[in-house]
Design a protein around this motif. Structure first.
Motif, mmCIF file in Angstrom:
data_model
loop_
_atom_site.group_PDB
_atom_site.id
_atom_site.type_symbol
_atom_site.label_atom_id
_atom_site.label_comp_id
_atom_site.label_asym_id
_atom_site.label_seq_id
_atom_site.Cartn_x
_atom_site.Cartn_y
_atom_site.Cartn_z
ATOM 1 N N ALA A 194 0.846 -1.202 0.000
ATOM 2 C CA ALA A 194 0.000 0.000 0.000
ATOM 3 C C ALA A 194 0.874 1.243 0.000
ATOM 4 C CB ALA A 194 -0.923 0.007 1.213
ATOM 5 N N HIS A 195 0.367 2.279 -0.644
ATOM 6 C CA HIS A 195 1.038 3.590 -0.675
ATOM 7 C C HIS A 195 -0.028 4.645 -0.453
ATOM 8 C CE1 HIS A 195 2.843 7.033 -3.292
ATOM 9 N NE2 HIS A 195 3.152 7.202 -2.010
ATOM 10 N N SER A 196 0.004 5.303 0.689
ATOM 11 C CA SER A 196 -0.961 6.358 1.001
ATOM 12 C C SER A 196 -0.457 7.135 2.206
ATOM 13 C CB SER A 196 -2.346 5.764 1.276
ATOM 14 O OG SER A 196 -3.325 6.779 1.336
ATOM 15 N N GLY A 197 -1.179 8.216 2.564
ATOM 16 C CA GLY A 197 -0.701 9.082 3.630
ATOM 17 C C GLY A 197 -1.731 9.452 4.668
ATOM 18 N N SER A 198 -1.681 10.718 5.102
ATOM 19 C CA SER A 198 -2.471 11.161 6.254
ATOM 20 C C SER A 198 -3.788 11.832 5.875
ATOM 21 C CB SER A 198 -1.638 12.104 7.127
ATOM 22 O OG SER A 198 -1.047 13.122 6.348
ATOM 23 N N ARG A 199 -4.151 11.728 4.608
ATOM 24 C CA ARG A 199 -5.480 12.145 4.143
ATOM 25 C C ARG A 199 -5.779 13.614 4.446
ATOM 26 N NH1 ARG A 199 -7.492 10.922 1.144
ATOM 27 N NH2 ARG A 199 -9.460 9.866 1.348
ATOM 28 N N GLY A 200 -7.028 13.950 4.720
ATOM 29 C CA GLY A 200 -7.408 15.342 4.946
ATOM 30 C C GLY A 200 -6.765 15.942 6.191
ATOM 31 N N LEU A 201 -6.455 15.094 7.163
ATOM 32 C CA LEU A 201 -5.798 15.572 8.383
ATOM 33 C C LEU A 201 -4.464 16.224 8.036
ATOM 34 C CD1 LEU A 201 -5.496 15.696 11.518
ATOM 35 C CD2 LEU A 201 -4.415 13.426 11.367
ATOM 36 N N GLY A 202 -3.607 15.519 7.324
ATOM 37 C CA GLY A 202 -2.298 16.037 6.974
ATOM 38 C C GLY A 202 -2.355 17.224 6.040
ATOM 39 N N ALA A 203 -3.271 17.165 5.072
ATOM 40 C CA ALA A 203 -3.380 18.256 4.094
ATOM 41 C C ALA A 203 -3.760 19.564 4.773
ATOM 42 C CB ALA A 203 -4.408 17.891 3.025
#
Length: 467
Positions: A254-263
């Protein structure tokens, strides 16, 4: 004027121009000077305007006097850059565009810059180039970290062979469709639990309190663009970190991050940094926050929470899919990028190491360097190269922009590429076609000083956005 009531036009006649001054004057005169004539009231009001300093400590009239007090203009001086960029190490220069190289040069002109390096997958980004690594002195650059804070790769290895992928292809596709979700606002639609949601940091700032609900809803989902969840084959040799028997295994990457929180954290603190740290136009996105400042401490706390949240999303992705398929991992590898670390330098001093689209490669640290939806990537072990700030690339890196890739690619062309490599794609935009990426073999050759290869991952069933 006699016993007339004080009106706005009377005040405008004596140059009371703001609505605030007029409103306060009318209110104060009516409350405390109602027995005075309009002429007497106006005389007093003129004196307050012309000699405000005499009334700043008055029991009632001080609030009106404050209106006429000249505002103290804070003159913010633009921060001067170094005349010459500090030297930085470049790996795979021939694979790196001139605009990404120039971005790194600008970063090395910052007065807080201590050391820098450019990975072979580097390409132009915001702030630091993607693939840029920068060490700073007690300061953090929100756009040196990036918008998708703590974005990571995570690989689960299962004691299953290639026949499993063929035999259960339908079930694997259903699980990917039902247990993953992609894109802005993406949510899984079923209740999940994870300790990250109970972290006390969510109450630490108004912004984090506001974002908690979004974090709950988006847990276990993935972003858009180059984010993916895929099943494939893992190849390991006799000398591997998990003491596995040499051969092929099923893997989930999987490759993904912190979604709306991080943005939201990134955008909020980037704006604060730009207000506090005035830089010339080519470097404005490199505005920093001093870690001794309140805003710097808030960002650092928020960044670390977002990084842990990104890991929690990966925990859920692997848990949900493993549970749905009734399989259990025998080994796992994770690494993250788009983050800042406090790290000791060779001289013993502490630096803030920004890795924008670059991953930690300290000696013996495991990581994953993927390629594209149709090409194999590598499991690696860091060599701890100090000239690279103990870093490596986070992938093959783009060679074409999204728009240029779309111009050159059609659905039929993409289908032929995937059929040739026996890859099933669920979703995925044309801008993520394999031609968008550099040759992973050339990238790996350019960083042989940085990592050792300990395994290989070949994608077979790929899930991306736009399904």
């Amino acid at each position: 004027m006699g016993k007339q009531k004080l009106k706005g036009k009377n005040l405008r006649a004596i140059q009371y121009s703001s609505n605030k001054a007029i409103s306060l004057a009318v209110s104060l005169m009516a409350k405390y000077y109602k027995h005075s004539t309009v002429e007497e009231q106006l005389k007093l009001l003129i004196d307050i305007k012309e000699n405000y300093q005499n009334y700043l400590n008055h029991e009632h009239l001080n609030i009106l006097a404050e209106v006429f007090k000249p505002s103290e203009k804070v003159i913010r001086q633009e921060i001067a850059l170094l005349e010459e960029a500090k030297d930085f190490q470049v790996f795979g220069r021939k694979h790196i565009s001139s605009n990404a190289y120039q971005q790194m040069k600008w970063a090395m002109k910052l007065p807080i810059a201590k050391q820098g390096a450019l990975m072979p997958d580097a390409h132009q980004g915001y702030g630091l180039p993607i693939g840029g690594v920068l060490a700073t002195e007690n300061a953090v650059i929100p756009y040196g970290v990036g918008v998708d804070i703590g974005c990571r790769m995570s690989l689960s290895i299962y004691d299953l062979d290639a026949k499993y992928l063929q035999r259960y292809q339908y079930q694997l596709k259903v699980a990917l469709k039902e247990k993953t979700n992609f894109g802005t606002g993406g949510e899984l639609g079923f209740s999940q639990k994870h300790e990250i949601l109970d972290r006390k940091e969510f109450a630490a700032t108004p912004l984090l309190r506001q974002l908690h609900g979004k974090a709950v809803r988006q847990l276990g989902s993935s972003g858009s663009g180059n984010h993916f969840v895929e099943f494939g084959l893992v190849e390991v040799g006799t000398d591997n970190p998990w003491n596995l028997k040499a051969g092929e295994y099923v893997g989930l990457l999987a490759h993904s991050g912190s979604r709306g929180l991080g943005a939201n954290i990134a955008m909020h603190y980037t704006e604060i940094a730009k207000q506090k740290c005035l830089l010339p136009s080519p470097t404005q996105n490199l505005a920093w926050l001093d870690l001794d400042s309140e805003e710097g401490q808030e960002y650092w706390l928020s960044m670390n929470l977002a990084g842990d949240y990104a890991k929690a999303c990966h925990d859920q992705i692997h848990y949900n899919l493993s549970k749905a398929l009734g399989i259990k991992a025998i080994a796992k590898v994770e690494n993250h990028h788009n983050f800042a670390w406090k790290q000791k330098q060779a001289d013993g001093s502490e630096s803030i190491i920004h890795r924008k689209g670059a991953t930690p490669a300290e000696k013996g640290v495991l990581g994953i360097i993927p390629s594209s939806m149709s090409s194999a990537g590598y499991i690696v072990s860091g060599r701890g190269e100090t000239t690279a700030l103990q870093s490596a690339s986070h992938g093959a890196g783009r060679q074409f922009s999204r728009s240029k890739t779309r111009e050159q690619m059609t659905r039929s062309k993409l289908k032929k590429i995937l059929n040739k490599e026996q890859v099933t794609l669920i979703g995925g935009g044309l801008d993520e076609a394999p031609i968008a990426y550099k040759d992973i073999e050339a990238v790996m050759l350019s960083q042989r000083e940085l990592v050792d290869v300990v395994g290989k991952f070949t994608p077979k069933i790929v899930r991306m956005d736009k399904a």
